[in-house]
Design a protein around this motif. Structure first.
Motif, short mmCIF file in Angstrom:
data_model
loop_
_atom_site.label_atom_id
_atom_site.label_comp_id
_atom_site.label_asym_id
_atom_site.label_seq_id
_atom_site.Cartn_x
_atom_site.Cartn_y
_atom_site.Cartn_z
N UNK A 55 0.75 -1.61 -0.02
CA UNK A 55 -0.04 -0.31 -0.05
C UNK A 55 0.68 1.72 -0.05
N UNK A 56 2.02 0.86 0.52
CA UNK A 56 3.52 2.86 0.56
C UNK A 56 4.47 2.05 -0.10
N UNK A 57 4.40 1.36 -1.42
CA UNK A 57 5.38 0.58 -1.63
C UNK A 57 6.70 2.04 -2.49
N UNK A 58 7.43 1.79 -1.40
CA UNK A 58 9.08 2.72 -1.69
C UNK A 58 10.07 2.74 -0.76
N UNK A 59 11.04 2.50 -1.01
CA UNK A 59 11.93 2.67 -0.52
C UNK A 59 12.20 3.09 1.27
N UNK A 60 12.01 4.33 0.89
CA UNK A 60 11.56 5.03 2.31
C UNK A 60 10.63 4.38 3.30
N UNK A 61 9.52 4.06 3.26
CA UNK A 61 9.28 3.39 3.07
C UNK A 61 8.61 2.17 4.15
N UNK A 62 9.22 1.07 2.89
CA UNK A 62 9.96 0.08 3.60
C UNK A 62 10.72 0.29 4.68
N UNK A 63 11.48 1.73 4.70
CA UNK A 63 12.40 1.07 5.84
C UNK A 63 12.23 1.38 7.34
N UNK A 64 10.97 2.38 7.22
CA UNK A 64 10.26 2.54 8.62
C UNK A 64 9.57 1.34 9.37
N UNK A 65 9.35 -0.22 7.85
CA UNK A 65 8.99 -0.86 8.87
C UNK A 65 10.09 -1.95 8.80
N UNK A 66 11.76 -1.86 8.75
CA UNK A 66 12.37 -2.99 8.71
C UNK A 66 12.19 -3.02 9.83
N UNK A 67 13.15 -4.20 9.79
CA UNK A 67 14.06 -4.57 11.37
C UNK A 67 15.26 -5.80 11.48
N UNK A 68 15.31 -5.84 12.04
CA UNK A 68 16.98 -6.29 12.03
C UNK A 68 17.13 -7.67 12.79
#
Length: 157
Positions: free
Chosen positions: A143-156
């Motif tokens: 729903x929010x396809x962008x690298x910036x958005x995906x980085x906000x959801x990233x975990x380690x």
């Protein structure tokens, strides 16, 4: 934004099927402007699938992955083994740099924790539950396809 999604694993090895099964969900949902690649393992030739992509997503299952799954941005890392027949996604990105020049697209790995990878085993109950959780998560990402958005959801991992 053109997305390339790789789902790999062996459907005859229990939870190793999680990557291909999640990829099948994306195919059924018909995500726009997406190329879907399924294989038993990542290989050198997959570098060519990244050409022209603006974002890449790798889907896998792992024994040591925190449950239910981990989602992280990944970067090129040279880690070739004695064979080039099975590469880590980071190695695919490194081969991209070496062979095509320039930077690969921003890339992310979603790895679901698997419990049973035995030959002939079906998907475990935990694996099936994690597949549902990962699918719900991926739908929010799409729903929010962008690298910036995906980085906000990233975990380690």
């Amino acid at each position: 934004m053109r997305l390339v999604v790789f789902g790999w694993g062996n459907e005859a090895r229990g939870d190793d099927a999680l990557g291909p099964l999640l990829l099948a969900r994306i195919a059924a949902a018909q995500w726009p402007d997406s190329a879907l690649i399924e294989d038993f393992q990542l290989q050198l030739e997959h570098v060519l699938d990244l050409q022209g992509a603006e974002l890449a997503l790798f889907l896998d299952a792992g024994r040591a992955t925190p449950a239910p799954f981990a989602f992280s941005e990944i970067f090129p890392r040279k880690n070739l083994t004695h064979t080039s027949h099975a590469l880590a996604p980071e190695s695919v990105l490194a081969v991209y740099e070496q062979t095509l020049g320039g930077n690969p697209p921003p890339a992310f790995l979603l790895c679901m924790r698997g419990e049973n990878f035995d030959l002939g085993a079906g998907l475990s109950d935990d694996g099936a539950a994690r597949l549902e959780q990962a699918w719900a998560f991926l739908q929010r990402l799409e729903a929010g396809r962008s690298a910036e958005n995906w980085r906000r959801h990233a975990t380690k991992i």
